[in-house]
Design a protein around this motif. Structure first.
Motif, PDB file in Angstrom:
ATOM      1  N   TRP A  47      36.416  38.215  43.293  1.00  0.00           N
ATOM      2  CA  TRP A  47      35.388  36.840  43.032  1.00  0.00           C
ATOM      3  C   TRP A  47      34.299  36.904  42.998  1.00  0.00           C
ATOM      4  O   TRP A  47      33.665  36.149  42.208  1.00  0.00           O
ATOM      5  CB  TRP A  47      35.533  35.992  44.606  1.00  0.00           C
ATOM      6  CG  TRP A  47      37.188  35.652  44.857  1.00  0.00           C
ATOM      7  CD1 TRP A  47      38.301  35.918  44.288  1.00  0.00           C
ATOM      8  CD2 TRP A  47      37.575  35.695  46.296  1.00  0.00           C
ATOM      9  NE1 TRP A  47      39.353  35.575  44.964  1.00  0.00           N
ATOM     10  CE2 TRP A  47      38.964  35.531  46.436  1.00  0.00           C
ATOM     11  CE3 TRP A  47      36.746  35.436  47.440  1.00  0.00           C
ATOM     12  CZ2 TRP A  47      39.575  35.273  47.371  1.00  0.00           C
ATOM     13  CZ3 TRP A  47      37.539  35.221  48.837  1.00  0.00           C
ATOM     14  CH2 TRP A  47      38.894  35.212  48.633  1.00  0.00           C
ATOM     15  N   GLU A  59      36.494  36.182  37.273  1.00  0.00           N
ATOM     16  CA  GLU A  59      37.711  35.430  36.454  1.00  0.00           C
ATOM     17  C   GLU A  59      38.480  34.365  37.396  1.00  0.00           C
ATOM     18  O   GLU A  59      39.031  33.537  37.042  1.00  0.00           O
ATOM     19  CB  GLU A  59      38.436  36.116  35.458  1.00  0.00           C
ATOM     20  CG  GLU A  59      37.546  36.801  34.293  1.00  0.00           C
ATOM     21  CD  GLU A  59      38.404  37.543  33.320  1.00  0.00           C
ATOM     22  OE1 GLU A  59      39.861  37.577  33.694  1.00  0.00           O
ATOM     23  OE2 GLU A  59      37.864  37.855  32.394  1.00  0.00           O
ATOM     24  N   TYR A  60      38.689  35.301  38.491  1.00  0.00           N
ATOM     25  CA  TYR A  60      39.617  34.399  39.611  1.00  0.00           C
ATOM     26  C   TYR A  60      39.105  33.151  39.961  1.00  0.00           C
ATOM     27  O   TYR A  60      39.771  32.271  40.180  1.00  0.00           O
ATOM     28  CB  TYR A  60      39.924  35.279  40.923  1.00  0.00           C
ATOM     29  CG  TYR A  60      40.814  36.319  40.651  1.00  0.00           C
ATOM     30  CD1 TYR A  60      42.274  36.339  40.440  1.00  0.00           C
ATOM     31  CD2 TYR A  60      40.361  37.611  40.435  1.00  0.00           C
ATOM     32  CE1 TYR A  60      43.041  37.465  40.227  1.00  0.00           C
ATOM     33  CE2 TYR A  60      41.228  38.988  40.356  1.00  0.00           C
ATOM     34  CZ  TYR A  60      42.421  38.613  40.205  1.00  0.00           C
ATOM     35  OH  TYR A  60      43.330  39.702  39.897  1.00  0.00           O
ATOM     36  N   PHE A  62      37.192  30.918  38.158  1.00  0.00           N
ATOM     37  CA  PHE A  62      37.354  29.990  37.376  1.00  0.00           C
ATOM     38  C   PHE A  62      39.070  29.508  36.813  1.00  0.00           C
ATOM     39  O   PHE A  62      38.995  28.697  36.387  1.00  0.00           O
ATOM     40  CB  PHE A  62      36.674  30.247  35.776  1.00  0.00           C
ATOM     41  CG  PHE A  62      35.122  30.506  36.235  1.00  0.00           C
ATOM     42  CD1 PHE A  62      34.250  29.389  35.935  1.00  0.00           C
ATOM     43  CD2 PHE A  62      34.576  31.903  36.421  1.00  0.00           C
ATOM     44  CE1 PHE A  62      33.045  29.653  36.429  1.00  0.00           C
ATOM     45  CE2 PHE A  62      33.301  31.702  36.629  1.00  0.00           C
ATOM     46  CZ  PHE A  62      32.377  30.896  36.751  1.00  0.00           C
ATOM     47  N   GLU A  63      39.893  30.748  36.963  1.00  0.00           N
ATOM     48  CA  GLU A  63      41.024  30.562  36.477  1.00  0.00           C
ATOM     49  C   GLU A  63      42.200  30.136  37.618  1.00  0.00           C
ATOM     50  O   GLU A  63      43.148  29.753  37.247  1.00  0.00           O
ATOM     51  CB  GLU A  63      41.448  31.929  35.876  1.00  0.00           C
ATOM     52  CG  GLU A  63      40.888  32.160  34.497  1.00  0.00           C
ATOM     53  CD  GLU A  63      41.385  33.509  33.950  1.00  0.00           C
ATOM     54  OE1 GLU A  63      42.566  33.993  34.378  1.00  0.00           O
ATOM     55  OE2 GLU A  63      41.143  33.920  33.050  1.00  0.00           O
ATOM     56  N   ASP A  64      41.489  30.423  38.815  1.00  0.00           N
ATOM     57  CA  ASP A  64      42.541  30.146  40.115  1.00  0.00           C
ATOM     58  C   ASP A  64      41.780  29.318  41.005  1.00  0.00           C
ATOM     59  O   ASP A  64      42.633  28.198  41.302  1.00  0.00           O
ATOM     60  CB  ASP A  64      42.855  31.475  40.578  1.00  0.00           C
ATOM     61  CG  ASP A  64      43.809  32.372  39.695  1.00  0.00           C
ATOM     62  OD1 ASP A  64      44.605  32.100  39.332  1.00  0.00           O
ATOM     63  OD2 ASP A  64      43.283  33.469  39.271  1.00  0.00           O
ATOM     64  N   PRO A  67      40.719  25.500  39.612  1.00  0.00           N
ATOM     65  CA  PRO A  67      41.583  24.434  39.386  1.00  0.00           C
ATOM     66  C   PRO A  67      42.507  24.255  40.575  1.00  0.00           C
ATOM     67  O   PRO A  67      42.708  22.946  40.681  1.00  0.00           O
ATOM     68  CB  PRO A  67      42.678  25.762  38.270  1.00  0.00           C
ATOM     69  CG  PRO A  67      41.720  26.627  37.802  1.00  0.00           C
ATOM     70  CD  PRO A  67      40.703  26.676  38.934  1.00  0.00           C
ATOM     71  N   HIS A 209      48.777  30.465  37.430  1.00  0.00           N
ATOM     72  CA  HIS A 209      47.509  30.623  38.114  1.00  0.00           C
ATOM     73  C   HIS A 209      47.284  29.630  39.271  1.00  0.00           C
ATOM     74  O   HIS A 209      48.368  28.667  39.508  1.00  0.00           O
ATOM     75  CB  HIS A 209      46.277  29.795  37.063  1.00  0.00           C
ATOM     76  CG  HIS A 209      46.243  30.895  35.767  1.00  0.00           C
ATOM     77  ND1 HIS A 209      45.809  32.192  35.810  1.00  0.00           N
ATOM     78  CD2 HIS A 209      46.737  30.741  34.662  1.00  0.00           C
ATOM     79  CE1 HIS A 209      45.901  32.487  34.384  1.00  0.00           C
ATOM     80  NE2 HIS A 209      46.624  31.556  33.793  1.00  0.00           N
ATOM     81  N   GLN A 214      48.297  33.461  43.322  1.00  0.00           N
ATOM     82  CA  GLN A 214      47.966  34.991  43.417  1.00  0.00           C
ATOM     83  C   GLN A 214      48.327  35.427  44.687  1.00  0.00           C
ATOM     84  O   GLN A 214      48.104  36.582  44.813  1.00  0.00           O
ATOM     85  CB  GLN A 214      46.304  34.441  43.428  1.00  0.00           C
ATOM     86  CG  GLN A 214      45.758  34.490  41.909  1.00  0.00           C
ATOM     87  CD  GLN A 214      46.123  35.432  40.889  1.00  0.00           C
ATOM     88  OE1 GLN A 214      46.440  36.552  41.160  1.00  0.00           O
ATOM     89  NE2 GLN A 214      46.309  34.937  39.692  1.00  0.00           N
TER      90      GLN A 214
END
Length: 269
Positions: A47, A59-60, A62-64, A67, A209, A214
């Motif tokens: 993270w 990226e986790y 913003f992508e996971d 959201p 996602h 994850q």
């Protein structure tokens, strides 16, 4: 100094449990139960390994994570609007619950995760299915607590407002809802926890996602420090959201004599 001692007194058991976890897992050496330091390292790598222009967020995030948070808060907000609105109407009705009570009792007895296949058929795989799963589970505590709160408005307040010829719209917003707020907030806290649980479950069903996706991915690839990092994150999110809601509740209900005295005692230490 007083606040530091208070903080240490409240969190000493938690800190002691983490230390015991570290010592115990290092002694056991099991790959399924990594020590907290390994979990923390995995969390930092996932993270907080991004570039400086993104504040080092990976990226986790913003992508996971973001959201998933938006789905929890969005679904919960829809449940709040529906639950408070419908609960107020039913609470003010003398016979409304007599007609819909058995239907509500049957529907809310169905565990929301068992309806995910139905929501998949109706809304497809995506945000729509996840939101309706969250709304379905989070709605009932808010609705039923609102009905109970509206029905328990003090009779003296009702007769006083009626004797002054209070307009109906002001009666609802100025008398009924404020009096029902303690029970409504009890439903909001319970529903927020349910929304977080259902967010994770709905994301475990084929979602590409999200925190739930994850978590399953890490488990299937035997990445146990990463899996535990996601579990710890869910605990932190649940604690943080509940603490934030408690702050809002204390502010909104500060006009109540008991709450005001409680806040005064808290400030006075």
């Amino acid at each position: 100094m007083r606040y530091v001692l208070g903080f240490l007194r409240r969190w000493s058991l938690f800190i002691g449990a983490v230390v015991l976890w570290e010592v115990g897992t290092r002694a056991a050496g099991s790959p399924f139960f990594p020590p907290p330091t390994a979990i923390l390292a995995s969390a930092g790598e996932q993270w907080f390994s991004g570039p400086a222009y993104r504040l080092f967020l990976g990226e986790y995030v913003f992508e996971d994570i973001l959201p998933s948070l938006s789905r929890v808060l969005g679904g919960w907000a829809i449940a709040v609007v529906l639950g408070v609105g419908l609960g107020t109407a039913l609470g003010r009705s003398r016979t409304g619950m007599d007609y819909v009570g058995p239907l509500f009792g049957f529907i809310r007895a169905i565990p929301p995760p068992t309806l995910i296949p139905v929501f998949l058929l109706l809304f497809g795989l995506g945000t729509g299915m996840q939101l309706i799963t969250i709304v379905f589970g989070a709605l009932w505590p808010i609705l039923l607590n609102t009905v109970d709160g509206v029905r328990s408005v003090d009779r003296t307040k009702q007769e006083t407002a009626r004797s002054f010829g209070t307009p109906r719209h002001y009666w609802i917003a100025g008398v009924v809802l404020p009096a029902a707020l303690p029970k409504i907030f009890a439903g909001l806290r319970l529903s927020l926890s349910i929304a977080l649980i259902l967010m994770v479950i709905s994301e475990m069903v084929g979602a590409p996602h999200g925190i739930g996706a994850q978590l399953i991915f890490a488990k299937q690839h035997f990445e146990f420090p990463a899996m535990w990092a996601w579990i710890v994150l869910l605990g932190a999110l649940g604690y943080g959201l509940n603490a934030l809601l408690l702050v809002v509740e204390r502010q909104v209900l500060s006009w109540q004599p008991s709450r005001g005295a409680e806040q005064t005692q808290t400030r006075g230490g």
